[in-house]
Design an enzyme around this catalytic site. Sequence first.
Site, PDB file in Angstrom:
ATOM      1  CB  SER A 248       0.083   7.723  17.760  1.00 14.92           C
ATOM      2  OG  SER A 248       0.691   6.535  18.239  1.00 14.92           O
TER       3      SER A 248
ATOM      4  CD  GLU B 194      -1.069  -3.212   9.987  1.00 19.37           C
ATOM      5  OE1 GLU B 194      -2.311  -3.274  10.069  1.00 19.37           O
ATOM      6  OE2 GLU B 194      -0.326  -4.191  10.069  1.00 19.37           O
TER       7      GLU B 194
ATOM      8  CG  LEU C 265      -1.637   1.311   1.569  1.00 19.02           C
ATOM      9  CD1 LEU C 265      -2.566   1.729   0.439  1.00 19.02           C
ATOM     10  CD2 LEU C 265      -2.408   1.173   2.875  1.00 19.02           C
TER      11      LEU C 265
END
Length: 379
Positions: free
Chosen positions: A365, A362, A123
């Site tokens: 924060s 992924e 990705l």
Amino acid sequence: MLLNENQKMIRQMARDFADSRLAPIAQEIDRTAKFPEATVKEMGELGFMGLAVPEEYGGVGADMTSYALVVEEVSRVCGSHGLTVAAHNSLGCWPIATLGTEEQKKKFLPVAATGASLLSFGLTESGAGSDAGGTRTTAVRDGDDWVLNGTKMWITNSHYAGALIITAKTDPEAKGSHGISAFIVPTDIAGFTVEKKENKLGLRASDTAPLTLEDVRVPGEYLLGKEGEGFKYFMMTLDGGRISIAAVALGLAVGAYDVARAYAKERQQFGRPIAKFQAIEFMLADMATQIQASRLLTYEACRLKDAGEDFAHLAAMAKLHASETAMFVTDKAIQILGGYGYTTEYPVERMYRDAKLCTIGEGTSEIQRLVIGRRELMD
């Protein structure tokens, strides 16, 4: 946290394997940054690499809670192994198992379930990280095929993957996150190159590398799901992946806490164990409290996913809290161990380095706070 008997059995199996096979090599593979092929194969034999693969395709077909328990226990002693299991299952196997055609599932999942050939997810690009809709990799129709061109960055398991799921723009006129599709791309296909492995701060034995696609010709049947729905698919994938990273972070925090607690009970200063000093006792209390809060968030997200309910909100909370807990706990563990914590004699410095990725990968924060905040403000 209440577990059924099967979940308890899976957790114990993962714990025993981690302690007997992974703990003895964790420090060395971190030092050499060598991918642990032998133990990854063993994890495949135990079913860890097929947790997200349905039984009819040779996998375990585990519930999300069982999967997270395995990732936590493996990460407790070695974050690199934990991330390898997590990325393969949640980013590679899950999208094919959920979105793939019957032919795609039969072709790619059985071998992936054994761990003999890993799966991965492409990705991120230089201009498409937190802005996942900024994908510049393109896929152009040519007869019955698609021709892909572009580059991807920070791709886990890439040198050991038999195939990757690659996101690419299929409608050049579409704006933002629209017009993106997902493709299953075998790694032995012409024009596909896995570049040099990255030299990383932590999780050093986990394989991470950029990819280059130059006129990669993919058969039309390797389109994953519907054309133009790729952004929706990878957001769904990342929702589950955030539980995975929460489990990795939770495992790292537990591992560091266990080392610090044992050391504090044994280390003598001023005629008594340092655990008897309130400063250390308070550190351990804060560490234990943060770990428990992260555990409750993580496994509540698992419960919701297993129940088929909306879990994205809780997954973001779990990922945010657990990753920052891992940073907090590993930092305090080094402080408790003092000079020893700063050396490679104890694993806490490695766990501290490993934990940092959990606040980035992924969804940073900051992105998790954005996801959570927007959800909280919904009418």
